[in-house]
Scaffold this active site. Structure first.
Site, PDB file in Angstrom:
ATOM      1  N   LYS A 261     -54.472 -41.279  40.065  1.00  0.00           N
ATOM      2  CA  LYS A 261     -53.922 -40.375  41.087  1.00  0.00           C
ATOM      3  C   LYS A 261     -52.832 -39.488  40.481  1.00  0.00           C
ATOM      4  CE  LYS A 261     -51.153 -40.500  45.379  1.00  0.00           C
ATOM      5  NZ  LYS A 261     -50.640 -41.329  46.498  1.00  0.00           N
ATOM      6  N   ASP A 266     -45.432 -35.593  46.551  1.00  0.00           N
ATOM      7  CA  ASP A 266     -46.008 -35.999  47.832  1.00  0.00           C
ATOM      8  C   ASP A 266     -44.973 -35.862  48.944  1.00  0.00           C
ATOM      9  OD1 ASP A 266     -47.443 -37.035  49.896  1.00  0.00           O
ATOM     10  OD2 ASP A 266     -47.468 -39.111  49.155  1.00  0.00           O
ATOM     11  N   LYS A 273     -43.015 -36.595  55.336  1.00  0.00           N
ATOM     12  CA  LYS A 273     -42.259 -37.842  55.188  1.00  0.00           C
ATOM     13  C   LYS A 273     -40.808 -37.628  55.582  1.00  0.00           C
ATOM     14  CE  LYS A 273     -44.713 -39.662  51.115  1.00  0.00           C
ATOM     15  NZ  LYS A 273     -45.196 -40.956  51.604  1.00  0.00           N
ATOM     16  N   ASP A 284     -45.382 -39.771  42.266  1.00  0.00           N
ATOM     17  CA  ASP A 284     -46.757 -39.976  42.737  1.00  0.00           C
ATOM     18  C   ASP A 284     -47.808 -39.545  41.697  1.00  0.00           C
ATOM     19  OD1 ASP A 284     -47.939 -41.229  44.843  1.00  0.00           O
ATOM     20  OD2 ASP A 284     -48.198 -39.430  46.072  1.00  0.00           O
ATOM     21  N   ASP A 343     -50.652 -37.619  54.855  1.00  0.00           N
ATOM     22  CA  ASP A 343     -49.851 -38.382  53.888  1.00  0.00           C
ATOM     23  C   ASP A 343     -50.680 -39.475  53.192  1.00  0.00           C
ATOM     24  OD1 ASP A 343     -47.656 -39.068  52.417  1.00  0.00           O
ATOM     25  OD2 ASP A 343     -46.647 -40.173  54.027  1.00  0.00           O
ATOM     26  N   GLU A 345     -52.973 -39.009  51.178  1.00  0.00           N
ATOM     27  CA  GLU A 345     -53.660 -38.010  50.351  1.00  0.00           C
ATOM     28  C   GLU A 345     -54.218 -38.572  49.055  1.00  0.00           C
ATOM     29  OE1 GLU A 345     -50.522 -38.604  50.176  1.00  0.00           O
ATOM     30  OE2 GLU A 345     -50.307 -38.742  48.005  1.00  0.00           O
ATOM     31  N   ARG A 347     -55.935 -41.328  48.430  1.00  0.00           N
ATOM     32  CA  ARG A 347     -57.332 -41.757  48.560  1.00  0.00           C
ATOM     33  C   ARG A 347     -58.259 -40.544  48.655  1.00  0.00           C
ATOM     34  NH1 ARG A 347     -55.795 -45.103  53.888  1.00  0.00           N
ATOM     35  NH2 ARG A 347     -53.983 -45.388  52.534  1.00  0.00           N
TER      36      ARG A 347
HETATM   37  N1  BES Z   1     -47.553 -41.883  47.645  1.00  0.00           N
HETATM   38  C1  BES Z   1     -47.561 -42.625  48.844  1.00  0.00           C
HETATM   39  C2  BES Z   1     -47.420 -44.130  48.631  1.00  0.00           C
HETATM   40  C3  BES Z   1     -46.119 -44.617  48.050  1.00  0.00           C
HETATM   41  C4  BES Z   1     -45.081 -44.986  48.874  1.00  0.00           C
HETATM   42  C5  BES Z   1     -45.971 -44.741  46.687  1.00  0.00           C
HETATM   43  C6  BES Z   1     -43.897 -45.440  48.320  1.00  0.00           C
HETATM   44  C7  BES Z   1     -44.784 -45.196  46.139  1.00  0.00           C
HETATM   45  C8  BES Z   1     -43.751 -45.548  46.953  1.00  0.00           C
HETATM   46  C9  BES Z   1     -48.854 -42.398  49.609  1.00  0.00           C
HETATM   47  O1  BES Z   1     -49.479 -41.171  49.443  1.00  0.00           O
HETATM   48  C10 BES Z   1     -48.545 -42.511  51.059  1.00  0.00           C
HETATM   49  O2  BES Z   1     -47.833 -41.689  51.558  1.00  0.00           O
HETATM   50  N2  BES Z   1     -49.055 -43.549  51.684  1.00  0.00           N
HETATM   51  C11 BES Z   1     -48.868 -43.813  53.054  1.00  0.00           C
HETATM   52  C12 BES Z   1     -50.222 -44.167  53.608  1.00  0.00           C
HETATM   53  C13 BES Z   1     -50.346 -44.116  55.078  1.00  0.00           C
HETATM   54  C14 BES Z   1     -50.132 -42.744  55.626  1.00  0.00           C
HETATM   55  C15 BES Z   1     -51.730 -44.610  55.420  1.00  0.00           C
HETATM   56  C16 BES Z   1     -47.887 -44.974  53.183  1.00  0.00           C
HETATM   57  O3  BES Z   1     -47.871 -45.841  52.334  1.00  0.00           O
HETATM   58  O4  BES Z   1     -47.131 -44.969  54.146  1.00  0.00           O
HETATM   59 ZN    ZN Z   2     -49.022 -40.215  47.643  1.00  0.00          ZN
HETATM   60 ZN    ZN Z   3     -48.738 -39.704  50.853  1.00  0.00          ZN
END
Ligand code: BES
Ligand code: ZN
Ligand code: ZN
Length: 499
Positions: A261, A266, A273, A284, A343, A345, A347
């Site tokens: 990824k 992000d 966020k 990210d 968010d 993104e 996947r």
């Molecule tokens: N990049 C984030 C995940 C992340 C969070 C990595 C904290 C490192 C530290 C990812 O893209 C994301 O935002 N995930 C969301 C998923 C949700 C919207 C299904 C999350 O983890 O809240």
């Molecule tokens: Zn992310």
């Molecule tokens: Zn995200």
């Protein structure tokens, strides 16, 4: 920093500091007895006065100027003899190296690789090199007062007898540490300087220096290929997305795809966020950077495999042109995806990259790495990455590589029963369901990815925790750690025919 190996008498070797390990049982080995004689029992005295107990990572420095070749001698506690292992060797090496740097000492020689554990001398030399070089990492690129930065100039692994295996172990440790530290630098670089375009430039540099094949697809190429899910993530940003493919082919039949990824920032996109969660999101791109680090060293290690590194890269931003919650897009494999949350993104960009790798390379095995879910940090903290997949043997191999390198992975289930979490009313699948948002976040991410891999033998590693730390560890710095490089290099080095 310079590194070297010396075969010499410890007492005579000229250096700023000479490092020895001592266990909690406080038994001095022959070398230390030897040195203690010259020092008029100074070591025994310190032990008797309980100034040093040999507790793991405890440090004691004494002045030995004029008595032996080294100006100072440093003792590092190794803890209980029967609990000592290769990871403790890395940790002790990192701890003592950081101490030496803090004291502003410029040169040191260490004897730590001579301590006997179940691993051979070459692996021990590698571990000491890695603990030291990884422990000494600092991100100083943007500090202009360079004279204020403390830096060690050189360190030497010293042994009595000449042994080529020590030289080889040190070289390997050095090569791997260099790649890990390269990855840390790239991940720590801010998002105004590292964009998807810059990721592609980095990949090109690596391809040139390591003679790898490279393909970079830009926005127009991606449109032609029908990678609408990757494009959807990049749509809100002025930085255009890329798909980067690096290929290392030793001529071997067995092929492995490594997918990472590469979100250079992000923000969450339209599902933006909150500030606290957005702050560190330059991290990210940790997985993509780790894949670059692995590709960088494969040719040097001459690993007999065909490895394809696949990096989808985009910047996830909100704007008038951004993808909106509820949008529906068609993926490279023709499945329709409802964007339930912009968010989620990671996947999305991985979906097109995985499907592309499967269709165009038909790899024998495929592994993806991603800072995919905050839920994985909730589940496992910063101590382990989550692993999920469809192939027991592949997962077992990765777990073994994880134990060896201490870049540990912990498995979560990927039962079909979880599939309903991502059912969509309007498309084939959604990347996020608001009504089931609290259920099994990390597993849901993998369930989504599974729709894009066909029947390929596959494992997904969620590195959200270990990729970026809130505070320093022995040889892991705060912020970017470069996790994944050592894990994958170990896996590929140990690889035996998969199918
Ligand atoms: N990049 C984030 C995940 C992340 C969070 C990595 C904290 C490192 C530290 C990812 O893209 C994301 O935002 N995930 C969301 C998923 C949700 C919207 C299904 C999350 O983890 O809240
Ligand atoms: Zn992310
Ligand atoms: Zn995200």
């Amino acid at each position: 920093m310079k590194t070297d190996v010396a075969f010499a008498d410890f007492k005579k070797f000229k250096t700023d500091s000479l490092v020895f390990g001592i266990f909690e049982d406080l038994k001095l080995d022959k070398n230390l007895e030897d040195i203690d004689k010259v020092l008029n029992n100074a070591i025994k005295e310190i032990i008797k006065n309980k100034e040093f107990k040999g507790e793991f990572k405890e440090i004691k420095i004494i002045n030995t100027l004029g008595k032996i070749g080294a100006k100072t001698t440093i003792f590092v506690g190794l803890g209980k003899r029967n609990e000592f292992d290769i990871e403790k060797l890395r940790k002790a090496s990192g701890t003592v190296a950081k101490f030496i740097m803090g004291e502003n000492i410029k040169k040191f020689a260490t004897t730590l690789h001579n301590i006997e554990i179940k691993e051979g001398i070459s692996e021990r030399a590698q571990a000491v090199a890695e603990g030291t070089l990884l422990g000494l990492y600092q991100f100083t690129k943007f500090k202009t007062e360079k004279e204020k930065i403390k830096q060690i100039e050189s360190f030497v692994l010293i042994s009595h007898k000449r042994d080529q295996r020590i030289i080889d172990g040190l070289k390997k440790g050095e090569m791997i540490s260099e790649a890990v530290n390269y990855v840390r630098d790239l991940v720590n670089m801010p998002a105004n300087l590292v964009t998807p375009e810059k990721m592609a430039e980095e990949a090109k540099k690596i391809a040139n220096e390591s003679r790898l094949k490279i393909k970079v697809f830009n926005k127009r190429d991606l449109e032609k290929l029908g990678m609408n899910v990757l494009l959807a993530v990049g749509k809100g940003s002025v930085q255009e997305p890329r798909l980067i493919i690096l290929e290392y082919n030793s001529g071997a039949k067995e092929s492995i795809a490594l997918v990472g990824k590469g979100i250079t920032f992000d923000s969450g996109g339209m599902d933006i966020k909150p500030d606290e969660y957005m702050r560190d999101m330059k991290n990210d791109k940790a997985a993509a950077s780790a894949i670059l680090g692995v590709m960088k060293i494969l040719p040097k290690l001459k690993i007999p495999l065909h490895v394809i590194g696949v990096i989808p890269s985009a910047e996830n931003m909100p704007s008038g042109s951004a993808t909106k919650p509820g949008d529906i897009v068609t993926a490279y494999n023709k499945k329709t995806v409802e964007i339930g949350d912009t968010d989620a993104e990671g996947r999305l960009i991985l979906a097109d990259a995985l499907a592309y790798a499967v269709k165009n390379y038909k790899p024998h095995a495929m592994i993806d790495l991603a800072t995919l879910t905050g839920a994985c940090i909730v589940a496992l903290g910063y101590e382990a990455s989550g692993i999920l997949g469809n192939d027991r043997r592949l997962i077992t191999k990765i777990k073994e590589a994880g134990e060896k390198t201490y870049e540990r992975v912990w498995e979560l289930p990927l039962w079909d029963d979880y599939k309903s979490i991502l059912e969509s009313n309007v498309a084939d699948i959604t990347n996020f369901s608001m009504s089931r948002r609290k259920e099994a976040g990390t597993i849901a991410g993998a369930i989504f990815l599974k729709e894009f891999i066909g029947k390929t033998s596959w494992a997904h590693i969620d590195i959200a925790g270990p990729a970026y730390l809130p505070s320093d560890r022995e040889y892991m710095p705060k912020d970017a750690t470069g996790i994944g490089v050592r894990l994958l290099v170990q896996l590929l080095s140990d690889w035996k025919r998969h199918k």
